[in-house]
Design an enzyme around this catalytic site. Structure first.
Site: not given
Length: 366
Positions: A285, A288
Site C-alpha cells: 500500500g 498508493d
C-alpha cells in the site's frame, strides 16, 4: 504554482491549487477502480499453512481515496461491486473513511473480488498473493455503465493501469476518460503494472504507455519503467513520457524525482526528494499512499518538494502498519515534518505509532 494540463483543458479551467472552481467541481478527487476484500493471515507462513485470516479491504484507487478523505479532502470512489456481503462490506468500509460511495454500482450477476496474502517473511522477503477477481463486478465497468457526470465533476480524476488490465470494457473506459477534451479534470495516473492481469490480453506495456502519455500527472516506479518499457533512469523515463506536466519517478528507498513544467515549452524543473528511514511492518500500500500524499499537497498548492515529502510521509504511515490503509498523520504534524531542513529530514526515522504526533518518532543522525 500548480502546472495546468496540456491535454484539452482551457487556460481558465479549474486545476489543483487554483483559487477558482467551477460549480460542478465540488469534489476534490474522484477515484475510479476496483477494490477487493482482503484477507490477512493470522500468522506468518505459506498460504497452505495459515489457519485463519482477518478481513480488511484493498485496491489501489480506493486506497488513494481513503487516504485522501482521511486527510480532509472531499473524495468520491466510483466502482462496481457484487450484490453480495463482500460488496456490502467494501462500500461500508470505504465509506467509513469519509469517501462518498454513492456512485458505486451493484452488479447482480458478478461477484465482488477477493484476495488472500501471506505475511512478508523478513528473512527472505517472500510472500504469496492469491487473487479471486476474474469475472468480478468491477471488471464489467465500461463507458456505458459508469456515472460520467460524477467522473468529470471533481478537480482531479485519479486512475491506474490496474483498471485497464481488468477487461476489454475497462480498457475502453480508460481510453475514453483519457481522451483529450475541453474542461476535463486534471488526470492523475499511477502506472501500476500488474503482469499477471495482462496475460492473454493486449500487450500491457504499449497500452500503459499510451494511457500515461494522455494524462497530466503520472506516477511510475523507476524499476517498474525498466520492467515495462525497457527504459532505465529518470531521463529515459521522461523521454518515454514527454507529455505529462508532472512526472513522478519513484526510486524506492532512494526517494522520488519529480519532473515538472509550467508550460510554454519551458524545460523541466527536476526535484529530487530523498525517502525517509522507516521501520517497515509490511511493504504493502505504500505506492498508493505516496500518490495520495502527493495529490493532497498538490490540491493545497504546496511547492513540489513538499508534495513529494507529503507523499513519503503518507507512505511511511502505511509502511508501519500491517494492512493497506491507516490514518495519516494530522495535517499540522505532517506539515511540520515536511518543512524540515534537508539535514533534519535526512536524519528522521519513523516507526510504528509515529503518526500520533511523533509519539514514537526518532530523529537521529546516521
Amino acid at each position: 504554482m500548480v502546472p495546468t494540463g496540456a491535454h484539452g483543458r482551457p487556460g481558465g479551467a479549474s486545476v489543483p491549487g487554483s483559487a477558482a472552481r467551477t460549480p460542478a467541481a465540488d469534489t476534490d478527487v474522484v477515484c475510479l477502480g476496483e477494490s477487493m476484500v482482503t484477507f490477512l493471515p493470522s500468522r506468518p507462513g505459506r498460504l497452505a499453512d495459515v489457519p485463519s485470516f482477518s478481513r480488511t479491504i484493498g485496491g489501489a484507487e480506493s486506497n488513494v481515496a481513503c487516504a485522501l478523505a482521511s486527510a480532509g479532502h472531499t473524495v468520491t470512489w466510483v466502482s462496481r461491486v457484487g450484490a453480495d456481503g463482500f460488496g456490502d462490506h467494501l462500500v461500508e468500509a470505504v465509506g467509513a473513511y469519509g469517501v462518498d460511495t454513492s456512485a458505486v454500482r451493484r452488479d447482480p450477476d458478478r461477484p465482488t473480488g477477493v484476495y488472500f496474502r501471506t505475511a512478508t517473511d523478513r528473512a527472505t522477503d517472500i510472500h504469496e498473493v492469491a487473487y479471486y477477481r476474474a469475472g468480478s463486478a468491477a471488471s464489467a465497468m465500461s463507458p456505458d455503465n459508469v456515472p460520467r457526470d460524477v467522473l468529470s465533476g471533481g478537480r482531479v480524476l485519479h486512475l491506474s493501469g490496474i483498471t485497464a488490465a481488468l477487461s476489454a470494457d475497462c480498457l475502453a473506459l480508460l481510453h475514453d476518460l483519457t481522451a483529450p477534451r475541453p474542461g476535463r479534470p486534471l488526470l492523475s495516473f499511477d502506472v501500476n503494472h500488474r503482469p499477471g492481469l495482462w496475460r492473454g490480453r493486449e500487450p500491457g506495456p504499449e497500452v500503459l504507455l499510451e494511457l500515461a502519455r494522455r494524462c497530466d500527472l503520472v506516477f511510475v516506479g523507476e524499476d517498474e519503467a525498466e520492467q515495462v518499457w525497457g527504459v532505465r533512469g529518470t531521463r529515459a523515463v521522461r523521454a518515454a513520457l514527454p507529455e505529462p506536466d508532472v512526472l513522478v519517478v519513484k526510486r524506492g528507498a532512494e526517494g522520488a524525482t519529480v519532473l515538472s513544467r509550467t508550460g510554454g515549452g519551458r524545460p523541466d524543473t527536476v526535484t529530487d526528494v530523498p525517502a525517509l528511514r522507516v521501520d517497515v511492518v509490511a511493504p504493502v500500500g505504500a505506492g498508493d499512499a505516496f500518490a495520495a500524499g502527493f495529490l493532497s499537497a498538490t490540491l493545497r498548492g504546496l511547492p513540489v518538494r513538499e508534495r513529494a515529502r507529503h507523499g513519503h510521509l503518507m507512505a511511511a504511515a502505511v509502511l508501519t502498519v500491517p494492512g493497506d490503509l491507516t490514518a495519516p498523520p494530522a495535517r499540522p504534524h505532517a506539515d511540520r515534518l515536511a518543512a524540515l531542513d534537508d539535514t533534519a529530514w535526512g536524519t528522521l526515522r519513523l516507526g510504528p505509532g509515529w503518526t500520533d504526533e511523533g509519539a514514537n518518532e526518532e530523529a537521529e543522525a546516521t
